[in-house]
Motif scaffolding. Structure first.
Motif, short mmCIF file in Angstrom:
data_model
loop_
_atom_site.label_atom_id
_atom_site.label_comp_id
_atom_site.label_asym_id
_atom_site.label_seq_id
_atom_site.Cartn_x
_atom_site.Cartn_y
_atom_site.Cartn_z
N VAL A 1 0.86 -1.19 0.00
CA VAL A 1 0.00 0.00 0.00
C VAL A 1 0.89 1.24 0.00
N GLN A 2 0.37 2.31 -0.52
CA GLN A 2 1.12 3.57 -0.50
C GLN A 2 0.99 4.24 0.86
N ALA A 3 1.97 5.04 1.18
CA ALA A 3 1.93 5.79 2.44
C ALA A 3 0.63 6.58 2.54
N GLN B 1 7.78 -7.55 12.79
CA GLN B 1 9.24 -7.62 12.72
C GLN B 1 9.68 -7.14 11.35
N ALA B 2 10.37 -6.03 11.36
CA ALA B 2 10.93 -5.50 10.13
C ALA B 2 12.27 -6.17 9.86
N SER B 3 12.67 -6.17 8.61
CA SER B 3 13.92 -6.80 8.22
C SER B 3 15.09 -6.21 9.01
N GLY B 4 15.86 -7.06 9.66
CA GLY B 4 17.03 -6.62 10.40
C GLY B 4 16.74 -6.04 11.77
N LYS B 5 15.48 -6.08 12.18
CA LYS B 5 15.12 -5.49 13.48
C LYS B 5 14.48 -6.56 14.38
N GLU B 6 14.42 -6.25 15.66
CA GLU B 6 13.79 -7.15 16.60
C GLU B 6 12.27 -7.07 16.49
N ARG B 7 11.64 -8.15 16.88
CA ARG B 7 10.18 -8.18 16.91
C ARG B 7 9.66 -7.19 17.95
N GLU B 8 8.59 -6.50 17.64
CA GLU B 8 8.00 -5.56 18.59
C GLU B 8 6.50 -5.76 18.69
N GLY B 9 5.99 -5.53 19.87
CA GLY B 9 4.55 -5.59 20.07
C GLY B 9 3.90 -4.36 19.46
N VAL B 10 2.79 -4.56 18.79
CA VAL B 10 2.07 -3.46 18.15
C VAL B 10 0.81 -3.13 18.92
N ASP C 1 6.16 1.34 8.86
CA ASP C 1 5.26 0.27 9.28
C ASP C 1 5.52 -1.02 8.50
N THR C 2 6.37 -0.94 7.49
CA THR C 2 6.69 -2.12 6.69
C THR C 2 7.32 -3.20 7.56
N ALA C 3 6.73 -4.39 7.55
CA ALA C 3 7.20 -5.48 8.40
C ALA C 3 6.36 -6.72 8.13
N MET C 4 6.81 -7.84 8.68
CA MET C 4 5.97 -9.03 8.76
C MET C 4 5.16 -8.89 10.04
N SER D 1 5.62 -17.73 25.18
CA SER D 1 5.22 -19.13 25.30
C SER D 1 3.80 -19.36 24.83
N GLY D 2 3.24 -18.38 24.11
CA GLY D 2 1.87 -18.51 23.63
C GLY D 2 1.82 -19.11 22.24
N TYR D 3 0.72 -18.84 21.56
CA TYR D 3 0.52 -19.37 20.21
C TYR D 3 0.79 -18.27 19.19
N TRP D 4 1.36 -18.68 18.05
CA TRP D 4 1.74 -17.71 17.03
C TRP D 4 1.31 -18.16 15.65
N GLY D 5 0.96 -17.20 14.82
CA GLY D 5 0.69 -17.49 13.42
C GLY D 5 1.96 -17.39 12.60
N GLN D 6 1.81 -17.61 11.30
CA GLN D 6 2.96 -17.62 10.40
C GLN D 6 3.32 -16.23 9.87
N GLY D 7 2.43 -15.30 10.03
CA GLY D 7 2.72 -13.93 9.63
C GLY D 7 2.15 -13.55 8.28
N THR D 8 1.95 -12.25 8.11
CA THR D 8 1.52 -11.69 6.83
C THR D 8 2.32 -10.42 6.58
N GLN D 9 2.80 -10.26 5.36
CA GLN D 9 3.70 -9.15 5.04
C GLN D 9 2.92 -7.89 4.74
N VAL D 10 3.36 -6.79 5.32
CA VAL D 10 2.82 -5.47 5.02
C VAL D 10 3.96 -4.61 4.49
N THR D 11 3.76 -4.05 3.31
CA THR D 11 4.77 -3.20 2.71
C THR D 11 4.16 -1.85 2.38
N VAL D 12 4.76 -0.79 2.89
CA VAL D 12 4.25 0.57 2.68
C VAL D 12 5.32 1.36 1.93
N SER D 13 4.94 1.90 0.79
CA SER D 13 5.92 2.63 -0.02
C SER D 13 5.53 4.09 -0.22
#
Length: 125
Positions: free
Chosen positions: A12-14, A39-48, A90-93, A113-125
């Motif tokens: 999506v566009q900015a 989690q953005a490329s090269g960065k640690e996972r963060e809670g949103v 905001d671009t991240a998995m 220690s909870g349950y996790w999904g596989q993720g969905t990619q969001v890309t903002v340009s």
């Protein structure tokens, strides 16, 4: 056993919007908190954002307050993340997570220690 599947990511566009969906199955009784992480490329996972399914209380990272909204469909294990005014940073998995009540719903580490999904990619340009 709880399984989580995310959907709704994309490019999506900015300034644009996306709505992420997390659909859960199995073990409904064990889920009290649901959350979105990224989690953005090269960065640690963060809670949103996270939500207490009992009280409806929500928690947001400062970086998304006022732009993102987490919500639930309590009839099913489904959580949504409405993302408005998207920025390139905001671009991240994006990952959905779920856990029981122990440790509360706001702390990111409590989902380790909870349950996790596989993720969905969001890309903002």
């Amino acid at each position: 056993h709880v399984q989580l599947v995310e959907s709704g990511g994309g490019s999506v566009q900015a300034g644009g919007s996306l709505r992420l969906t997390c659909e859960g199955s199995g073990g409904f009784y064990s889920i009290w908190c649901m959350a979105w992480f990224r989690q953005a490329s090269g960065k640690e996972r963060e809670g949103v954002a996270s939500i207490d399914t009992g009280s409806g209380s929500t928690y947001y990272a400062d970086s998304v307050k006022g732009r993102f909204t987490i919500s639930l469909d309590n009839a099913k294990i489904m959580a949504y993340l409405q993302m408005n005014s998207l920025k390139p940073e905001d671009t991240a998995m994006y990952y959905c997570a779920a856990k029981g009540a122990t440790g509360g719903c706001s702390a990111a580490y409590a989902y380790d220690s909870g349950y996790w999904g596989q993720g969905t990619q969001v890309t903002v340009s």
